[in-house]
Scaffold this motif. Sequence first.
Motif, PDB file in Angstrom:
ATOM      1  N   UNK A   1       1.995  -4.286  -6.433  1.00  0.00           N
ATOM      2  CA  UNK A   1       1.292  -4.232  -5.145  1.00  0.00           C
ATOM      3  C   UNK A   1       0.614  -5.580  -4.855  1.00  0.00           C
ATOM      4  N   UNK A   2       0.041  -6.185  -5.878  1.00  0.00           N
ATOM      5  CA  UNK A   2      -0.589  -7.494  -5.697  1.00  0.00           C
ATOM      6  C   UNK A   2       0.441  -8.545  -5.275  1.00  0.00           C
ATOM      7  N   UNK A   3       1.636  -8.419  -5.801  1.00  0.00           N
ATOM      8  CA  UNK A   3       2.701  -9.356  -5.421  1.00  0.00           C
ATOM      9  C   UNK A   3       2.988  -9.256  -3.922  1.00  0.00           C
ATOM     10  N   UNK A   4       3.054  -8.025  -3.414  1.00  0.00           N
ATOM     11  CA  UNK A   4       3.293  -7.841  -1.979  1.00  0.00           C
ATOM     12  C   UNK A   4       2.113  -8.340  -1.147  1.00  0.00           C
TER      13      UNK A   4
ATOM     14  N   UNK B   1      -0.100 -10.647  -1.884  1.00  0.00           N
ATOM     15  CA  UNK B   1      -0.148 -12.110  -1.924  1.00  0.00           C
ATOM     16  C   UNK B   1       0.960 -12.716  -1.067  1.00  0.00           C
ATOM     17  N   UNK B   2       2.150 -12.135  -1.159  1.00  0.00           N
ATOM     18  CA  UNK B   2       3.276 -12.647  -0.383  1.00  0.00           C
ATOM     19  C   UNK B   2       3.028 -12.471   1.111  1.00  0.00           C
ATOM     20  N   UNK B   3       2.584 -11.293   1.502  1.00  0.00           N
ATOM     21  CA  UNK B   3       2.310 -11.025   2.913  1.00  0.00           C
ATOM     22  C   UNK B   3       1.230 -11.931   3.467  1.00  0.00           C
ATOM     23  N   UNK B   4       0.178 -12.163   2.695  1.00  0.00           N
ATOM     24  CA  UNK B   4      -0.906 -13.043   3.138  1.00  0.00           C
ATOM     25  C   UNK B   4      -0.397 -14.471   3.330  1.00  0.00           C
ATOM     26  N   UNK B   5       0.441 -14.929   2.399  1.00  0.00           N
ATOM     27  CA  UNK B   5       0.998 -16.275   2.517  1.00  0.00           C
ATOM     28  C   UNK B   5       1.873 -16.410   3.758  1.00  0.00           C
ATOM     29  N   UNK B   6       2.717 -15.415   4.006  1.00  0.00           N
ATOM     30  CA  UNK B   6       3.593 -15.455   5.182  1.00  0.00           C
ATOM     31  C   UNK B   6       2.764 -15.405   6.466  1.00  0.00           C
ATOM     32  N   UNK B   7       1.656 -14.664   6.437  1.00  0.00           N
ATOM     33  CA  UNK B   7       0.777 -14.596   7.611  1.00  0.00           C
ATOM     34  C   UNK B   7       0.203 -15.976   7.927  1.00  0.00           C
ATOM     35  N   UNK B   8      -0.232 -16.688   6.886  1.00  0.00           N
ATOM     36  CA  UNK B   8      -0.748 -18.047   7.089  1.00  0.00           C
ATOM     37  C   UNK B   8       0.338 -18.941   7.676  1.00  0.00           C
TER      38      UNK B   8
ATOM     39  N   UNK C   1       1.060 -11.753 -11.734  1.00  0.00           N
ATOM     40  CA  UNK C   1       0.592 -10.376 -11.565  1.00  0.00           C
ATOM     41  C   UNK C   1       1.317  -9.340 -12.424  1.00  0.00           C
ATOM     42  N   UNK C   2       2.620  -9.467 -12.563  1.00  0.00           N
ATOM     43  CA  UNK C   2       3.376  -8.412 -13.251  1.00  0.00           C
ATOM     44  C   UNK C   2       2.959  -8.250 -14.721  1.00  0.00           C
ATOM     45  N   UNK C   3       2.881  -9.315 -15.530  1.00  0.00           N
ATOM     46  CA  UNK C   3       2.513  -9.127 -16.940  1.00  0.00           C
ATOM     47  C   UNK C   3       1.076  -8.624 -17.125  1.00  0.00           C
ATOM     48  N   UNK C   4       0.178  -8.951 -16.211  1.00  0.00           N
ATOM     49  CA  UNK C   4      -1.250  -8.664 -16.407  1.00  0.00           C
ATOM     50  C   UNK C   4      -1.739  -7.382 -15.760  1.00  0.00           C
ATOM     51  N   UNK C   5      -0.995  -6.869 -14.785  1.00  0.00           N
ATOM     52  CA  UNK C   5      -1.480  -5.695 -14.053  1.00  0.00           C
ATOM     53  C   UNK C   5      -0.399  -4.624 -13.925  1.00  0.00           C
ATOM     54  N   UNK C   6       0.382  -4.431 -14.981  1.00  0.00           N
ATOM     55  CA  UNK C   6       1.483  -3.472 -14.915  1.00  0.00           C
ATOM     56  C   UNK C   6       1.489  -2.553 -16.122  1.00  0.00           C
ATOM     57  N   UNK C   7       2.004  -1.360 -15.898  1.00  0.00           N
ATOM     58  CA  UNK C   7       2.163  -0.419 -17.001  1.00  0.00           C
ATOM     59  C   UNK C   7       3.403  -0.808 -17.821  1.00  0.00           C
TER      60      UNK C   7
ATOM     61  N   UNK D   1       0.816  -1.222   0.000  1.00  0.00           N
ATOM     62  CA  UNK D   1       0.000   0.000   0.000  1.00  0.00           C
ATOM     63  C   UNK D   1       0.846   1.267   0.000  1.00  0.00           C
ATOM     64  N   UNK D   2       2.140   1.151  -0.189  1.00  0.00           N
ATOM     65  CA  UNK D   2       3.050   2.291  -0.069  1.00  0.00           C
ATOM     66  C   UNK D   2       2.712   3.404  -1.065  1.00  0.00           C
ATOM     67  N   UNK D   3       2.655   4.664  -0.588  1.00  0.00           N
ATOM     68  CA  UNK D   3       2.310   5.783  -1.476  1.00  0.00           C
ATOM     69  C   UNK D   3       3.503   6.354  -2.223  1.00  0.00           C
ATOM     70  N   UNK D   4       4.719   6.045  -1.780  1.00  0.00           N
ATOM     71  CA  UNK D   4       5.901   6.584  -2.454  1.00  0.00           C
ATOM     72  C   UNK D   4       7.091   5.655  -2.227  1.00  0.00           C
ATOM     73  N   UNK D   5       8.198   5.999  -2.863  1.00  0.00           N
ATOM     74  CA  UNK D   5       9.387   5.145  -2.850  1.00  0.00           C
ATOM     75  C   UNK D   5       9.997   5.005  -1.456  1.00  0.00           C
ATOM     76  N   UNK D   6      10.039   6.101  -0.703  1.00  0.00           N
ATOM     77  CA  UNK D   6      10.659   6.084   0.627  1.00  0.00           C
ATOM     78  C   UNK D   6       9.868   5.195   1.578  1.00  0.00           C
ATOM     79  N   UNK D   7       8.553   5.329   1.565  1.00  0.00           N
ATOM     80  CA  UNK D   7       7.709   4.503   2.433  1.00  0.00           C
ATOM     81  C   UNK D   7       7.820   3.034   2.041  1.00  0.00           C
TER      82      UNK D   7
END
Length: 528
Positions: free
Chosen positions: A237-240, A242-249, A210-216, A148-154
């Motif tokens: 963002x979807x990659x993060x 999905x990864x975070x949800x998997x690690x949570x499980x 996610x990258x090929x289908x939801x990226x500019x 959900x990061x709004x910019x590069x630093x965050x």
Amino acid sequence: MATIDDGKKVAEEGGGDVERAYAEDEIDVQKGDILSLEHTDPVLNAKMHLVNNAIDEIGFTRYQWKLFVLNGFGYAVDSLILLIQSIISGQAVLEFHPGYTAGLTIAAYVGMLVGALFWGLTADIIGRKFAFNVSLLLCSIFAIVAGSSPNWIVLGLFVCLSAFGGGGNLVLDTAVFLEYLPSKDQWLLTLMAAWWGIGQLIAGFFAWAFIPNFSCQDPEVFPDAEPCTYDNNKGWRYVWFASGALVFVMSILRITVIRLKETPKFLIGEGKDEQCVETLQSIAKKYNRPCSLTLDQMQACNELAVTERRPSVAHSKSRFSFGEVGVHLKGLYSTKRIGISTSLIWFSWLLIGLAYPLYNVFLPQYLSSRGADFGETSPYITWRNYTLVNFSGIWGPVLAGYMCATKLGRKYTMVIGAMITMAFFFAYTQVRTAVQNVVFTCIINFCLNIYYGTLYAYTPEVLPSAHRGTGNGIAIGWNRIMGILSAVIATVADTSTPVPIYICAALYIVMALVAVLFPFEPYGHRSS
């Protein structure tokens, strides 16, 4: 230097229980404790011998199988978080236009560096159990927030925090699993590194999905492409998410599938003999296995402390102090051979800490550039190839585990793995077709994980138990420092050229030479 024989001498002079603890030792299976002749603490050495016998007597149970899977999650998460940042970096750069594009790599390695040192030290100070239960949960929370990061630093901040949570797992997972393993099954510690490849594979699947289908699109490749914004560039963002949800499980499974007991070898260093015996007896009772270890046997070992009539404890007076850190550092250099071993291990981690990210973390850029050379500009093809490469990495530790269980041992498994990897690195620079490109990258990833997986297992096997977390944490810390350096090198150098490949090949030659010099070979011995 005091040894088991010294203990027998003391027993003959009045400590009959100690004598019986050794004389009635029927579970020794003709294997010596690897550091038995190196210990400066005869009490700790004697107790370690008894605990190893008890673990061998109990044998391999479902408890160890559960640990193999649950600790394997930590391996998978470490590689997952490390590669996710490199996978999504390109698309995040297109959206945020940062001044320093290698920032995410540095953020990830800084987090993993601090995590390795923090969790490694706490493992020796307060125990393995706390980090086992908490680290993955922290990692998952920050990974989800990173999406959900709004910019590069965050984004860099949350990548760093997520890496901090995941970065200590390689320190703890090997220690916890090893300290419950029967000696004949210690090769499984090498096999467990296959989970590292599974983490890579998951990262590749998420990228492919996610990258090929939801990226500019990149304006430099597609001049008519629209500007990258939040709305048309959600793939990373979807990659993060999905990864975070998997690690949570995974983190929830760690708490619910098994109620981890503190490892017996850590309890010995605490002087908690009664809890150590209770832990082993409870496992034996649950899985209907024999366990003849008694509290009387453990306490009889205290008679070996000629100068001090108290149990040996591997701590300073204050747990949370520089003195405590000093105790553990000193323990890693308690004898000349242990000191040489510790230094060579740390040097090996430093070398592979530079070689691995130069090749693997920046592999997406290199594959993409080589794909362009071969006329392949499709992101789908790029990420498909990346997934195939990561799949091949799973099987390196599988072969390494088999090799470690033979007379090659750990040392020469690493030598062979490093030398074969070096050969294919040099051969890779001559790749001229798309098919060769994929095949050689798959072979290299397979071969380098033979060395890497074995080093992961060898490190805790030859470190003293009371200082294992500290030694392992510092080893992986050196690895992370060089990962930071590799990001700086990649900024100056061109990762689309074969130069990093040549550097990696040369580093693997040095790694092979260092492996030959290791003073300890765990094959045929038991970890202390």
